[in-house]
Design a protein around this motif. Structure first.
Motif, mmCIF file in Angstrom:
data_model
loop_
_atom_site.group_PDB
_atom_site.id
_atom_site.type_symbol
_atom_site.label_atom_id
_atom_site.label_comp_id
_atom_site.label_asym_id
_atom_site.label_seq_id
_atom_site.Cartn_x
_atom_site.Cartn_y
_atom_site.Cartn_z
ATOM 1 N N SER A 57 -27.646 26.179 -52.677
ATOM 2 C CA SER A 57 -26.674 25.655 -51.725
ATOM 3 C C SER A 57 -27.294 25.573 -50.331
ATOM 4 N N ARG A 58 -26.521 25.105 -49.368
ATOM 5 C CA ARG A 58 -27.006 25.032 -47.986
ATOM 6 C C ARG A 58 -27.326 26.416 -47.437
ATOM 7 N N ASP A 59 -26.634 27.431 -47.945
ATOM 8 C CA ASP A 59 -26.865 28.805 -47.499
ATOM 9 C C ASP A 59 -26.936 29.706 -48.731
ATOM 10 N N VAL A 104 -20.874 20.596 -48.312
ATOM 11 C CA VAL A 104 -20.422 21.741 -47.521
ATOM 12 C C VAL A 104 -19.271 22.368 -48.300
ATOM 13 N N ARG A 113 -28.441 17.078 -55.871
ATOM 14 C CA ARG A 113 -28.724 17.582 -54.521
ATOM 15 C C ARG A 113 -27.522 18.367 -54.005
ATOM 16 N N ASP A 169 -28.395 16.178 -46.055
ATOM 17 C CA ASP A 169 -27.707 17.445 -46.292
ATOM 18 C C ASP A 169 -26.454 17.530 -45.418
ATOM 19 N N SER A 170 -25.494 18.315 -45.880
ATOM 20 C CA SER A 170 -24.262 18.604 -45.119
ATOM 21 C C SER A 170 -23.436 17.355 -44.854
ATOM 22 N N SER A 171 -23.445 16.423 -45.793
ATOM 23 C CA SER A 171 -22.757 15.149 -45.569
ATOM 24 C C SER A 171 -21.355 15.093 -46.151
ATOM 25 N N LYS A 221 -27.263 20.552 -51.779
ATOM 26 C CA LYS A 221 -27.218 20.781 -50.331
ATOM 27 C C LYS A 221 -26.504 19.654 -49.594
ATOM 28 N N ASP A 281 -20.214 28.509 -47.689
ATOM 29 C CA ASP A 281 -21.113 28.317 -46.547
ATOM 30 C C ASP A 281 -20.502 28.962 -45.303
ATOM 31 N N SER A 341 -24.977 27.841 -56.485
ATOM 32 C CA SER A 341 -24.862 28.040 -55.043
ATOM 33 C C SER A 341 -25.683 29.232 -54.570
#
Length: 561
Positions: A55-57, A482, A477, A458-460, A479, A486, A51
């Motif tokens: 990760s997304r962030d 969530v 993947r 992403d973010s699904s 990302k 995050d 992460s």
């Protein structure tokens, strides 16, 4: 025989390191990649480390504050390669690389305890080999847990303080305290006990040695050198956790920490007799001859030059064992054999101290208050002494094999039988449990594979990492997910429909699942979908202690409108 450190000793240390490294990596590869036998804490750390990068962030604080950071942070370079070698995270192989490096270093430190004192190479190598090949050391040198780095830092610190007792060289205090023990605390919380023990040992020793005034100031200064960095690490980690999460000691106060897990699991604190009995049994299973080795070493050294060398290992290793026993008695930790693993390097150290000294390695700068280097009549060296002490230490290996097979003491290790000696014809309950332990996280990998086939953006998918770390680590993947680290996790969880979330990964709201963020926000999610999602898939779990998953598809905004 070489009695002092030299080029040949350095080459031998490199040889020990790389032989052990190859062994531990090979065992880890066989266990984790070929057989899928992965420890939960290992995979959780790998997921957190991932992460930090993917990760997304991405941010360093994604490591979290439940575990101390060293065992995860050193995996960052390996995890960075995971897009090219997915098994590094999916099978937690980055953890194997981490623990193998540190446990190999611990083997070098054990050998160095003998080399520092000019012991016969054959003897130092024999003790080192028995330490390195102990089944608990092999397992925890290969499985990515924090025991590897913790044992390395502990043996390093003890080794340097043993030599400080002889030569009063301040370099030993700086290395033991400023580096080894500070990092030991940032690896495992129980190092705090040894930080305190080392400070007391050094302070009292300096006070007794440095008789001219101001002896108190000298004692305090040495205490600060050896224990100050560990205390600073303790305070720094607590402050960082408080500033970022609002909790200074998340391991004990967070819904994800040990205290919460014990409560959620319905475990209660044992009484004092039970706790002491359990701790004693674990120590005896790991180092059954610890007490005889200790008594022998004391008998051999008491009243003779440099007898003070015994104080450092007895105080520092002993403090860790006492801390673990006390923690278990207070109900703040689990009844795990591995928590007493420090008994193995303690026994190895006593085996090295239980034989006559040779020629000591010269100090970089002999301290002013070192014991007088008197002329000592060499003690007679007979092969029998070395054979008896080494044989006494060796008894621990078969006993540890037995200990690792006992579910009451080794619930995390006895499942190894399913991969070491599989028996398809065994239909007992124990065999079934062993197989479930060996299959732990296989279901999570299948879920990750299924989600990958959906080709989601992403973010699904929203999931908590209480149990979801195994899915996240296995997904190519990350990302897509969530997760609580995050910054917009709460926002998306509160309104998944309007924020474009496609799926919610749900676990039963029982046991540890009561702390799952999705269950806290939507108490009926697992049973009904909580009017925000419909059940798409139910996935029974064939791993031990893992939940049956339900994948809920979030309602389309047009449908909800």
């Amino acid at each position: 025989m070489t009695n002092v450190l030299g080029g040949s000793d350095r080459r031998l240390k490199f040889g020990i390191f790389f032989v052990c490294l190859a062994l531990y990596i090979a065992v880890g590869y066989w266990l984790q990649i070929q057989n899928g036998f992965i420890m939960g804490d290992t995979l959780s750390r790998v997921s957190s480390t991932r992460s930090v990068l993917f990760s997304r962030d991405p941010h360093l604080a994604a490591l979290g504050f439940i575990f101390t950071p060293v065992a995860a942070m050193v995996q960052i370079p390996a995890v960075w390669l995971s897009p090219f070698f997915p098994e590094i995270t999916a099978r937690a192989f980055s953890g194997t690389l981490m623990s193998a490096l540190f446990m190999s270093g611990a083997a070098v430190q054990i050998f160095s305890m003998g080399a520092d004192r000019g012991l016969p190479r054959a003897y130092a190598l024999a003790i080192t080999a028995m330490f390195a090949l102990n089944p608990m050391i092999v397992f925890y040198g290969s499985n990515g847990m924090s025991e590897g780095p913790f044992i390395f830092f502990m043996t390093w610190a003890v080794r340097r303080l043993i030599m400080w007792m002889v030569d009063d060289d301040v370099h030993h205090l700086v290395t033991a305290g400023g580096v080894a023990m500070g990092l030991a605390y940032l690896t495992r919380y129980d190092a705090l006990a040894t930080v305190g023990a080392a400070g007391l040992v050094v302070g009292i020793t300096t006070y007794l040695r440095a008789r001219p005034a101001p002896r108190v100031r000298r004692a305090v200064m040495d205490m600060l050198i050896v224990s100050g960095p560990g205390v600073a690490a303790f305070l720094g980690w607590a402050v960082a956790g408080w500033l970022i999460t609002g909790e200074a000691f998340a391991q004990f106060t967070s819904q994800y920490g040990n205290a919460a897990i014990l409560e959620q699991s319905g475990m209660t604190a044992p009484n004092t007799v039970e706790a002491v009995s359990f701790a004693g049994a674990c120590i005896m299973l790991l180092a059954p001859t610890l007490l005889p080795l200790m008594l022998w070493a004391i008998m051999q050294r008491w009243g003779r030059p440099n007898w003070q060398m015994l104080v450092a290992p007895l105080a520092m290793f002993g403090a860790v064992l006492a801390f673990q026993a006390l923690s278990y008695a207070q109900g703040s930790t689990f009844p795990f054999l591995r928590f007493f693993i420090i008994a193995i390097p303690m026994a190895a150290t006593l085996a090295l101290l239980g034989v006559p000294d040779g020629t000591f390695a010269p100090p970089k700068r002999r301290g002013k208050y070192a014991p007088a280097a008197s002329v000592v009549v060499p003690q007679r060296r007979t092969a029998a002494t070395y054979v008896v002490v080494a044989s006494t230490f060796a008894i621990g290996i078969p006993v540890t094999v037995v200990g690792m097979s006992l579910p009451d003491y080794a619930p995390q290790e006895y499942g190894l039988a399913a991969v070491l000696a599989p028996d398809p014809g065994d239909v007992t309950d124990r065999a079934a449990t062993e197989q479930r332990i060996a299959r732990t996280f296989a279901t999570e990998r299948r879920i990750a594979d299924y989600l990958e086939t959906l080709d989601l953006p992403d973010s699904s998918v929203i999931t908590d990492t209480v149990y979801g770390f195994g899915i996240i680590a296995a997904s190519p993947r990350p990302k897509m997910f969530v997760i609580p680290s995050d910054p917009d996790f709460t926002e998306l969880l509160n309104d998944p429909v309007e924020n474009g979330v496609r799926y919610l990964l749900s676990v039963p709201p029982t046991g540890r699942g009561t702390s799952d963020a999705l269950n806290l926000r939507y108490p009926t999610l697992y049973e009904t979908g909580a009017e925000v999602a419909t059940l798409e898939l139910e996935i029974p779990n064939d791993g031990d202690g893992q939940p049956d998953w339900r994948l809920y598809r979030v309602a389309d905004p047009s449908e909800s409108g």
